[in-house]
Design a protein around this motif. Structure first.
Motif, PDB file in Angstrom:
ATOM      1  N   ALA B 430       0.842  -1.206   0.000  1.00  0.00           N
ATOM      2  CA  ALA B 430       0.000   0.000   0.000  1.00  0.00           C
ATOM      3  C   ALA B 430       0.875   1.253   0.000  1.00  0.00           C
ATOM      4  CB  ALA B 430      -0.930  -0.017   1.216  1.00  0.00           C
ATOM      5  N   THR B 431       1.971   1.201   0.749  1.00  0.00           N
ATOM      6  CA  THR B 431       2.895   2.344   0.780  1.00  0.00           C
ATOM      7  C   THR B 431       3.540   2.547  -0.585  1.00  0.00           C
ATOM      8  OG1 THR B 431       3.358   1.835   3.092  1.00  0.00           O
ATOM      9  CG2 THR B 431       4.883   3.321   1.966  1.00  0.00           C
ATOM     10  N   MET B 432       3.980   1.445  -1.195  1.00  0.00           N
ATOM     11  CA  MET B 432       4.569   1.548  -2.533  1.00  0.00           C
ATOM     12  C   MET B 432       3.592   2.158  -3.521  1.00  0.00           C
ATOM     13  SD  MET B 432       6.866  -1.772  -3.443  1.00  0.00           S
ATOM     14  CE  MET B 432       6.713  -2.923  -2.103  1.00  0.00           C
ATOM     15  N   ARG B 433       2.323   1.777  -3.394  1.00  0.00           N
ATOM     16  CA  ARG B 433       1.324   2.281  -4.349  1.00  0.00           C
ATOM     17  C   ARG B 433       1.194   3.800  -4.278  1.00  0.00           C
ATOM     18  NH1 ARG B 433      -1.611  -2.576  -3.583  1.00  0.00           N
ATOM     19  NH2 ARG B 433      -1.471  -3.760  -5.527  1.00  0.00           N
ATOM     20  N   LYS B 434       1.513   4.356  -3.075  1.00  0.00           N
ATOM     21  CA  LYS B 434       1.459   5.816  -2.966  1.00  0.00           C
ATOM     22  C   LYS B 434       2.625   6.452  -3.705  1.00  0.00           C
ATOM     23  CE  LYS B 434      -0.664   5.397   1.595  1.00  0.00           C
ATOM     24  NZ  LYS B 434      -0.304   5.262   3.013  1.00  0.00           N
ATOM     25  N   GLU B 435       3.712   5.693  -3.865  1.00  0.00           N
ATOM     26  CA  GLU B 435       4.933   6.258  -4.455  1.00  0.00           C
ATOM     27  C   GLU B 435       5.104   5.902  -5.921  1.00  0.00           C
ATOM     28  OE1 GLU B 435       8.283   5.185  -1.972  1.00  0.00           O
ATOM     29  OE2 GLU B 435       7.118   5.538  -0.139  1.00  0.00           O
ATOM     30  N   MET B 436       4.404   4.878  -6.378  1.00  0.00           N
ATOM     31  CA  MET B 436       4.583   4.432  -7.774  1.00  0.00           C
ATOM     32  C   MET B 436       3.337   3.695  -8.247  1.00  0.00           C
ATOM     33  SD  MET B 436       7.302   1.339  -6.972  1.00  0.00           S
ATOM     34  CE  MET B 436       8.132   1.923  -5.493  1.00  0.00           C
ATOM     35  N   ASP B 437       3.199   3.593  -9.572  1.00  0.00           N
ATOM     36  CA  ASP B 437       2.065   2.876 -10.137  1.00  0.00           C
ATOM     37  C   ASP B 437       2.456   1.405 -10.265  1.00  0.00           C
ATOM     38  OD1 ASP B 437       0.029   1.760 -11.602  1.00  0.00           O
ATOM     39  OD2 ASP B 437      -0.165   3.471 -12.970  1.00  0.00           O
ATOM     40  N   VAL B 438       2.224   0.665  -9.185  1.00  0.00           N
ATOM     41  CA  VAL B 438       2.711  -0.714  -9.100  1.00  0.00           C
ATOM     42  C   VAL B 438       2.185  -1.563 -10.263  1.00  0.00           C
ATOM     43  CG1 VAL B 438       2.594  -2.832  -7.727  1.00  0.00           C
ATOM     44  CG2 VAL B 438       3.087  -0.645  -6.615  1.00  0.00           C
ATOM     45  N   GLU B 439       0.900  -1.470 -10.529  1.00  0.00           N
ATOM     46  CA  GLU B 439       0.312  -2.307 -11.575  1.00  0.00           C
ATOM     47  C   GLU B 439       0.928  -1.992 -12.942  1.00  0.00           C
ATOM     48  OE1 GLU B 439      -1.441  -1.497  -8.824  1.00  0.00           O
ATOM     49  OE2 GLU B 439      -1.527  -3.631  -8.357  1.00  0.00           O
ATOM     50  N   GLN B 440       1.152  -0.688 -13.185  1.00  0.00           N
ATOM     51  CA  GLN B 440       1.745  -0.306 -14.468  1.00  0.00           C
ATOM     52  C   GLN B 440       3.175  -0.842 -14.582  1.00  0.00           C
ATOM     53  OE1 GLN B 440      -0.069   1.317 -16.912  1.00  0.00           O
ATOM     54  NE2 GLN B 440       1.701   0.615 -18.121  1.00  0.00           N
ATOM     55  N   LEU B 441       3.912  -0.743 -13.479  1.00  0.00           N
ATOM     56  CA  LEU B 441       5.289  -1.251 -13.477  1.00  0.00           C
ATOM     57  C   LEU B 441       5.320  -2.747 -13.793  1.00  0.00           C
ATOM     58  CD1 LEU B 441       6.706   0.589 -10.326  1.00  0.00           C
ATOM     59  CD2 LEU B 441       7.454   0.944 -12.697  1.00  0.00           C
ATOM     60  N   ILE B 442       4.404  -3.474 -13.177  1.00  0.00           N
ATOM     61  CA  ILE B 442       4.366  -4.917 -13.450  1.00  0.00           C
ATOM     62  C   ILE B 442       4.006  -5.148 -14.911  1.00  0.00           C
ATOM     63  CG2 ILE B 442       3.352  -7.143 -12.814  1.00  0.00           C
ATOM     64  CD1 ILE B 442       2.682  -5.971 -10.054  1.00  0.00           C
ATOM     65  N   SER B 443       3.001  -4.425 -15.377  1.00  0.00           N
ATOM     66  CA  SER B 443       2.593  -4.579 -16.776  1.00  0.00           C
ATOM     67  C   SER B 443       3.744  -4.279 -17.718  1.00  0.00           C
ATOM     68  CB  SER B 443       1.427  -3.646 -17.098  1.00  0.00           C
ATOM     69  OG  SER B 443       0.308  -3.991 -16.309  1.00  0.00           O
ATOM     70  N   ASP B 444       4.580  -3.329 -17.338  1.00  0.00           N
ATOM     71  CA  ASP B 444       5.726  -2.952 -18.190  1.00  0.00           C
ATOM     72  C   ASP B 444       6.926  -3.876 -17.984  1.00  0.00           C
ATOM     73  OD1 ASP B 444       4.156  -0.855 -18.947  1.00  0.00           O
ATOM     74  OD2 ASP B 444       5.212   0.659 -17.747  1.00  0.00           O
ATOM     75  N   ASN B 445       6.737  -4.922 -17.177  1.00  0.00           N
ATOM     76  CA  ASN B 445       7.866  -5.812 -16.835  1.00  0.00           C
ATOM     77  C   ASN B 445       9.042  -4.988 -16.311  1.00  0.00           C
ATOM     78  OD1 ASN B 445       9.558  -7.929 -16.433  1.00  0.00           O
ATOM     79  ND2 ASN B 445       9.606  -8.623 -18.570  1.00  0.00           N
ATOM     80  N   ASN B 446       8.720  -4.042 -15.478  1.00  0.00           N
ATOM     81  CA  ASN B 446       9.756  -3.200 -14.869  1.00  0.00           C
ATOM     82  C   ASN B 446       9.604  -3.283 -13.350  1.00  0.00           C
ATOM     83  OD1 ASN B 446      11.619  -1.279 -14.150  1.00  0.00           O
ATOM     84  ND2 ASN B 446      10.302   0.468 -14.708  1.00  0.00           N
ATOM     85  N   LEU B 447      10.082  -4.399 -12.814  1.00  0.00           N
ATOM     86  CA  LEU B 447       9.886  -4.648 -11.381  1.00  0.00           C
ATOM     87  C   LEU B 447      10.951  -3.976 -10.519  1.00  0.00           C
ATOM     88  CD1 LEU B 447       8.992  -8.468 -11.603  1.00  0.00           C
ATOM     89  CD2 LEU B 447       7.417  -6.542 -11.550  1.00  0.00           C
ATOM     90  N   THR B 448      11.970  -3.451 -11.169  1.00  0.00           N
ATOM     91  CA  THR B 448      13.102  -2.901 -10.415  1.00  0.00           C
ATOM     92  C   THR B 448      12.701  -1.879  -9.349  1.00  0.00           C
ATOM     93  OG1 THR B 448      14.475  -3.328 -12.336  1.00  0.00           O
ATOM     94  CG2 THR B 448      15.392  -1.849 -10.662  1.00  0.00           C
ATOM     95  N   PRO B 449      11.825  -0.905  -9.660  1.00  0.00           N
ATOM     96  CA  PRO B 449      11.466   0.060  -8.605  1.00  0.00           C
ATOM     97  C   PRO B 449      10.863  -0.612  -7.366  1.00  0.00           C
ATOM     98  CG  PRO B 449      10.759   0.858 -10.741  1.00  0.00           C
ATOM     99  CD  PRO B 449      11.207  -0.563 -10.953  1.00  0.00           C
ATOM    100  N   ILE B 450      10.126  -1.683  -7.561  1.00  0.00           N
ATOM    101  CA  ILE B 450       9.550  -2.406  -6.421  1.00  0.00           C
ATOM    102  C   ILE B 450      10.663  -3.021  -5.581  1.00  0.00           C
ATOM    103  CG2 ILE B 450       8.086  -4.380  -5.772  1.00  0.00           C
ATOM    104  CD1 ILE B 450       6.512  -3.801  -8.426  1.00  0.00           C
TER     105      ILE B 450
END
Lengths: 493, 493
Positions: B430-450
């Motif tokens: 939930a905290t990460m979701r405030k800082e980044m668009d988690v679902e979009q990152l996953i969709s973009d296969n860009n998990l690094t920020p997580i």
């Protein structure tokens, strides 16, 4: 608890820590990813410090003294002797010498890896001189503690009871007939036509072949396994022997013969007596006796036409070479028994191999006794290679006196074990031949009587006898190199 | 060397022996042939005795006292706190109690394996009563040493700082909405049509899929590996993490989700700070925080449609199921998020799972505090299973109160960690979701920020903060179970 029992308890504890080290060492060589190495090395070093502490525990001295006046069985006396040997060998060296040797050896070995590639004798000589100087100090201290000569005191670490007096006689004999024998064999083999099996040979099929041969040779997979490492070895513990090999897609015989060799070591370990488990008396007798088992499997047994007759159909089927003339048992046997003097010891056939060993023995003996210096090695190497094998190594350090790792970390006194092993193997096999028709048994795929003999006479004795007692009880006489000579003549001429 | 430095040296030594134990333990579960077990167990037991000696070394008390008056950085103070905790937890119990617990636990667990199969509560009860009696003694001693209540003193071993005061509030909240939520979700899911992927699924392909997912999730194969064991786990050491799994030819999702779960544990271990390596302050914070990482990977990330969109093409290609409607990302997601109250905790979905935990928590808390007896367990079990999940376990001990291994050897206080982990995971996400668009990152296969967020906020902190400090710094507040509720509602309703 008697003093002897306290000693047993202490050495079993030591053995259990060595168990952990053996498994983690196997893991380091065969399983561990590269990135794990620093932390693992730190853990292994911490273990080494602790096991050294256990082996040099000050309380042991009194226990040994008191145990010697206790009422002990013959086997317990042997057990006590072996424990005391370990303790004496570990306690006699001052810590600062051990540390200096470890450092100098590490520096020399590390630099050697590139110096050898670069044929750089000059820089290697500087490092090796430090290693030799420290090994001479070690030899001096061990000599004073044991009453043995300096070089003998080092040999005794690997071959208890073996001395230059004996080795000089044995090797002088070999030198008197070997060069001529090599020439005769080469002449005979000139007329043979041998086909080289053409690869590539799939790794998974090679692995299947290895496992099949291990089964044929009685390896107990409930107490061991086969994996891969860069430098093949036989490690682990007697209840869980960890063998490794390395597969070459171009030449399937290299892994195969390596696996058969290690299986000999493995069966010795697996056959050690349960009642002496975790005690020095229950460990393998010596490096030479260990090598006798691997060479009995690899050379005596597995390079015979009878054994290749068992092996060839499996290899043909696995590699799909039923119609390949290179895969007949006759051709594989010829291929596996070619004799050719060459530079490299580890690639040498069983006929030229002793020449490589005698050369190293003579040099390291004189080096430790102070009769020659490191600077003398290259010319002596070339002189002896020319004399024994007709091979000129002048200026070629890479494939000459810099080819082996042994001296780089101060392992002087080890080389004779290889040829002693070949000689013991020939003597054991000659004794078996008096009791059974070995060739017929192999032809019948009935190897059990051979293993039963080895188990009864060698494996189950572990270190409860001295090497000489072991060999006399097994064969009726002390080491007699004539059996080795007869084996070579019978197989190759 | 300061007293603090001497403590560091001592605990690093301990860590190195634990390293050897971790690798040999992994080997025992994944590599060792059966016949090696007795000698290995003896070696592991010898190591356990020695590491216990190291941890309870009498010299430590004075070092702790003196180190506390030394000038230490904030992190060193935390490091000292963690070292002292380990020492106190190890020294407080008398040796004869530890030995009695070990024996009673071993007897109870061993017999349980068959008693469970035989649905034999009566005999199990007798053994368990002994285990509980000894655990109560342990709790009493730990309670006196720490000032915590008896049950809290056990919880503190796994979740330092967690208490029944907090757990009662958290779990009362969950109980107030969970049964109703489960019913709503079941009603909703009744109308969904879900296809079960039909096997068999080849083991080697499953392994490839596992490795691909581990790579996608950032597992560092230079510092770890994946193997097979009967009970999957994540072991080894931070520089060399040993993950295991178990493949089921009928259902590829079981190994796959297990591997993703263990990868969460593994990345936490691999991400621990190098500067605190081999020290308690550099180890994972608690069981709950560890579980939060595995559940964040397995539940939060990998059961989302976005992640399954990354996974499905690889699975389709490996199993040759490009045209199989059961292999669409939508169907796999539905298949992986079915909710169904049932008997078995380890097979439970993430919605019903907390009910299994709360039930166990309430029983073991009252058991250790002496409010109920072992004989009361079956009826309480049935009563709570009926109340929370609508499942009747009367007379069914096998799939009821005898299903778990935890209590058999006295591991009381551990169960809450599982659900705390799920709650921490939801709060972190939930905290990460405030800082980044988690679902979009996953969709973009860009998990690094997580992973970067997890590394910065959780992994790199290790045990240099208390759990509460860690969670507050990462999320701005203490543990707040409402995020978990929101996650379930958002995913399932």
């Amino acid at each position: 608890m008697s003093n002897y029992q306290q000693l047993e308890k202490h050495f079993k504890k030591l053995s259990r820590f060595n168990h952990l080290g053996a498994i983690c060492g196997w893991d380091q060589a065969s399983m561990m990813p590269e990135g794990g190495n620093d932390a693992r090395s730190a853990a292994m070093a911490e273990l080494a410090v602790y096991t050294h502490q256990l082996l040099t525990d000050p309380k042991l001295q009194a226990l040994f003294t008191q145990a010697e006046s206790e009422s002990l069985s013959t086997e317990q006396q042997a057990s006590l002797r072996e424990m005391k040997n370990r303790w004496q060998q570990a306690t006699v060296l001052p810590e600062d010498l051990v540390e200096a040797q470890s450092k100098a050896g590490s520096v020399c070995e590390h630099a050697w890896r590139n110096q050898r590639k670069d044929n750089n004798w000059a820089d290697f000589q500087t490092n090796l001189e430090k290693v030799v100087e420290l090994s001479r100090q070690e030899a001096q201290i061990r000599s004073e503690a044991t009453g043995l000569s300096r070089y003998n005191a080092l040999v005794d670490l690997y071959e208890p009871g073996m001395t230059t007096d004996k080795l000089d006689v044995i090797f002088a004999d070999v030198k008197s007939w070997l060069p001529d024998l090599i020439q005769q064999i080469q002449k005979k083999q000139q007329s043979e036509s041998v086909l080289t099996p053409q690869g590539p040979f799939a790794i998974d099929k090679q692995k299947e072949l290895s496992v099949e041969m291990m089964k044929l040779l009685g390896f107990d997979f409930n107490h061991g396994r086969l994996d891969v490492s860069i430098h093949p070895f036989c490690g682990g513990v007697p209840t869980d022997v960890r063998m490794t090999t390395r597969y070459d897609e171009v030449d399937f015989t290299s892994a195969l013969m390596g696996v058969i060799h290690e299986t000999g070591h493995a069966r010795y370990e697996q056959g050690l007596p349960k009642e002496w488990a975790e005690l020095p008396a229950g460990e393998a007798r010596s490096m030479g006796i260990h090598e006798s088992q691997s060479l009995l499997f690899e050379m005596q047994l597995s390079r015979s036409l009878e054994f290749i007759n068992l092996l060839a159909p499996t290899a043909q089927a696995l590699f799909n070479r039923e119609d390949d003339p290179a895969f007949t048992a006759e051709n594989i046997t010829l291929f596996n028994t070619r004799v050719k003097p060459a530079f490299i010891r580890v690639d040498a056939d069983e006929v030229t191999y002793p020449a490589h060993i005698i050369l190293r023995y003579e040099i390291e003996r004189d080096l430790i006794e102070g009769k020659i210096e490191v600077a003398d090695i290259p010319s002596l190497w070339n002189q002896k290679m020319t004399e024994y094998l007709g091979v000129n190594t002048e200026g070629n350090y890479t494939d000459g006196c810099m080819q082996d790792i042994h001296w780089t970390d101060g392992s002087f006194g080890y080389f004779p074990s290889y040829t002693l092993g070949a000689m013991y193997a020939a003597q054991f096999m000659a004794t078996m031949r008096k009791e059974m028709d070995v060739e017929q048994l192999i032809s019948d795929n009935n190897l059990t009587p051979i293993f039963t003999w080895l188990e009864a006479n060698i494996w189950s004795k572990a270190s409860t006898l001295t090497t000489d007692e072991l060999v006399i009880r097994a064969t009726g006489e002390s080491l007699n190199p004539s059996y080795f000579k007869e084996h070579l003549i019978s197989r190759y001429l």
